[in-house]
Enzyme design. Structure first.
Site, short mmCIF file in Angstrom:
data_model
loop_
_atom_site.label_atom_id
_atom_site.label_comp_id
_atom_site.label_asym_id
_atom_site.label_seq_id
_atom_site.Cartn_x
_atom_site.Cartn_y
_atom_site.Cartn_z
N SER A 105 3.36 -7.45 -15.12
CA SER A 105 3.96 -6.34 -15.86
C SER A 105 3.96 -6.67 -17.35
CB SER A 105 5.41 -6.15 -15.38
OG SER A 105 6.12 -5.35 -16.32
N SER A 106 4.04 -5.64 -18.17
CA SER A 106 4.05 -5.87 -19.62
C SER A 106 5.37 -6.49 -20.07
CB SER A 106 3.83 -4.55 -20.37
OG SER A 106 4.85 -3.62 -20.01
N CYS A 107 6.37 -6.55 -19.17
CA CYS A 107 7.67 -7.12 -19.58
C CYS A 107 7.63 -8.65 -19.60
CB CYS A 107 8.79 -6.63 -18.69
SG CYS A 107 8.78 -7.37 -17.07
N VAL A 112 1.71 1.79 -7.01
CA VAL A 112 0.39 1.20 -7.32
C VAL A 112 -0.46 1.09 -6.05
CG1 VAL A 112 -0.80 -0.88 -8.13
CG2 VAL A 112 1.26 -0.06 -9.32
N GLY A 113 0.14 0.55 -4.99
CA GLY A 113 -0.62 0.31 -3.75
C GLY A 113 -1.19 1.59 -3.17
N PRO A 138 -0.06 -4.66 -15.97
CA PRO A 138 0.05 -3.22 -16.26
C PRO A 138 1.17 -2.89 -17.23
CG PRO A 138 0.11 -3.64 -13.89
CD PRO A 138 0.30 -4.95 -14.58
N ARG A 153 7.52 3.43 -25.51
CA ARG A 153 6.90 2.96 -24.28
C ARG A 153 5.47 3.50 -24.16
NH1 ARG A 153 10.53 0.12 -24.64
NH2 ARG A 153 12.12 -0.51 -23.11
N LYS A 167 7.19 -12.84 -12.49
CA LYS A 167 5.82 -12.38 -12.72
C LYS A 167 5.02 -13.42 -13.52
CE LYS A 167 5.65 -8.56 -10.44
NZ LYS A 167 4.72 -8.44 -9.29
N ASN A 222 3.87 0.36 -18.49
CA ASN A 222 4.71 1.25 -17.67
C ASN A 222 3.82 2.27 -16.97
OD1 ASN A 222 6.55 -0.13 -19.42
ND2 ASN A 222 8.09 1.39 -18.85
N TYR A 274 12.95 -10.76 -13.44
CA TYR A 274 11.70 -10.15 -12.96
C TYR A 274 10.52 -10.70 -13.75
CZ TYR A 274 8.23 -6.41 -12.17
OH TYR A 274 7.10 -5.70 -11.85
N HIS A 304 0.81 -1.24 0.00
CA HIS A 304 0.00 0.00 0.00
C HIS A 304 0.83 1.27 0.00
CE1 HIS A 304 1.07 -0.04 4.23
NE2 HIS A 304 0.61 1.19 4.36
N HIS A 335 12.14 4.35 -13.03
CA HIS A 335 11.78 4.17 -14.43
C HIS A 335 12.01 5.48 -15.18
CE1 HIS A 335 9.49 0.82 -12.56
NE2 HIS A 335 9.86 0.21 -13.67
O1 GFB Z 1 11.53 2.84 -17.75
P1 GFB Z 1 12.76 2.01 -17.97
O2 GFB Z 1 13.83 2.06 -16.94
O3 GFB Z 1 12.34 0.48 -18.07
O4 GFB Z 1 13.42 2.39 -19.40
P2 GFB Z 1 11.76 -0.45 -19.23
C1 GFB Z 1 12.61 2.64 -20.52
C2 GFB Z 1 13.49 3.22 -21.62
O5 GFB Z 1 13.82 4.57 -21.23
C3 GFB Z 1 14.83 2.50 -21.82
C4 GFB Z 1 15.21 4.78 -21.43
O6 GFB Z 1 15.09 2.46 -23.22
C5 GFB Z 1 15.82 3.42 -21.12
O7 GFB Z 1 17.15 3.34 -21.66
N1 GFB Z 1 15.69 5.88 -20.54
C6 GFB Z 1 16.16 7.07 -20.99
C7 GFB Z 1 15.79 5.86 -19.20
N2 GFB Z 1 16.59 7.83 -19.96
C8 GFB Z 1 16.36 7.08 -18.82
C9 GFB Z 1 16.60 7.35 -17.44
O8 GFB Z 1 17.12 8.40 -17.04
N3 GFB Z 1 16.21 6.38 -16.56
C10 GFB Z 1 15.64 5.21 -16.98
N4 GFB Z 1 15.26 4.30 -16.05
N5 GFB Z 1 15.41 4.91 -18.30
C11 GFB Z 1 11.11 -1.91 -17.19
C12 GFB Z 1 11.50 -3.26 -16.64
O9 GFB Z 1 11.69 -1.83 -18.48
O10 GFB Z 1 9.71 -1.77 -17.35
C13 GFB Z 1 10.77 -3.51 -15.35
O11 GFB Z 1 12.91 -3.30 -16.45
C14 GFB Z 1 9.29 -3.27 -15.51
O12 GFB Z 1 10.99 -4.84 -14.97
C15 GFB Z 1 9.03 -1.92 -16.11
O13 GFB Z 1 8.75 -4.25 -16.34
C16 GFB Z 1 7.55 -1.69 -16.32
O14 GFB Z 1 10.42 0.01 -19.64
O15 GFB Z 1 12.79 -0.62 -20.32
#
Ligand code: GFB
Length: 316
Positions: A110-112, A18-19, A166, A212, A143, A168, A139, A14, A182
């Protein structure tokens, strides 16, 4: 299954993105018997502790939103944490829910979970039809195991345990740590700090070309409560908005919302991850649910919450 405001409802996780949105939504809907525990009060990885909690509190409905989550860098760096924590949480909660006669449980994945190169948009039947994205495979495997747990307890014991996948997510209460977060919260913070500090450049990870899909967490919470009321099937249901954006265009939209006109620098040494993971939400829409926030409105709402939160910190 219609559940009424007096239903004993456990919201696991919670305090997470999401929670906390689920808690807000359920409270707004008048649910007044909500059960919550912080991870300090109840470590869901500890089977005995979870059993004792279910024995004592006897929830009738469970939203399983507790998970070890993170962005692409965190998943890449801590694969053991991501697979272990998520497997233990889901196995303990789903098993205890069966043992203690929980009427309905919603498990969130997750969508991954879908193959890296599956046809887009991703339909639920694409599950397990191809190789996963390496950066978050541990991960994703955890899931997928959660989905299989729900389906197995349904088959063997007749449990009404359902699964939602879900896309992102973003919104109030997100994680803004630049290493573990993220992309959307990370870029929102980077662009805000560039504006405040007079910086002329912001680094964007990867090439900026991956696409995304982003769903505001308040829409996700409403979708979860809708599923709990209207869906009793064994198959996972995609929870998304049905459109996506390239990372470079997300960054430009964040620049516009924050009001910073500096230069975006793309660091190709960072992983791009999955090229695209747009969900097909026909099943969700067929159940009568539609999201409220478009991305720009959602970003403005989220940035306002971010600034208010900063204000609270400064006030202290
Ligand atoms: O959101 P994100 O970390 O996760 O990265 P995923 C999405 C895209 O954004 C990647 C780019 O191509 C990253 O390289 N990106 C650009 C960045 N700048 C940044 C930054 O400053 N920070 C981050 N974090 N990304 C996740 C999974 O994948 O999605 C999890 O690893 C989960 O397990 C989540 O499923 C919903 O969307 O690639």
């Amino acid at each position: 299954m219609e559940f009424n405001p007096a239903t004993r409802c456990f919201v696991a996780g919670h305090r997470g993105l999401v929670g906390s949105a689920l808690l807000r939504h359920l409270q707004d809907q008048g649910y007044n018997h909500l059960l919550v525990r912080t991870s300090g009060e109840l470590d869901l990885r500890n089977q005995a502790a979870v059993e004792a909690f279910f024995e004592a509190e006897r929830p009738e409905v469970v939203f399983l939103a507790a998970a070890k989550v993170g962005g692409i860098a965190a998943n890449n760096e801590y694969p053991a944490d991501f697979i272990y924590d998520n497997l233990m949480i889901e196995a303990n909660v789903i098993h205890a829910a069966w043992r203690h006669g929980v009427k309905k449980l919603l498990f969130l994945g997750s969508s991954c979970i879908y193959p890296k190169f599956a046809d887009q948009p991703l339909v639920e039947s694409a599950l397990l039809t191809g190789a996963l994205e390496p950066t978050n495979e541990p991960y994703a495997i955890a899931k997928i195991a959660g989905i299989k747990l729900c389906q197995s307890y349904r088959r063997q014991y007749g449990c009404n345990f359902i699964s939602g996948m879900p896309t992102n997510l973003y919104g109030p209460g997100d994680n803004y740590d630049l290493q573990s977060s993220h992309v959307l919260p990370a870029l929102l913070r980077k662009v805000h700090e560039a504006k405040v500090n007079g910086q002329r450049q912001v680094v964007v990870w990867g090439t900026g070309t991956p696409r995304r899909e982003f769903m505001h967490v308040d829409d996700l919470a409403a979708a979860c409560v809708h599923l709990m009321a209207h869906y009793d099937g064994a198959e996972p249901v995609n929870l998304g908005v049905g459109e996506d954006v390239a990372i470079k265009d997300l960054a430009r939209l964040i620049q516009a919302v924050v009001g910073w006109d500096g230069e975006l620098v793309f660091d190709a040494s960072k992983p791009d991850g999955t090229p695209r993971k747009l969900l097909d939400c026909s099943v969700l829409h067929g159940l009568g649910f539609k999201h409220h926030y478009d991305l720009e409105a959602g970003l403005r709402h989220t940035y306002e919450a971010y600034l208010q939160n900063l204000g609270e910190v400064v006030a202290v």
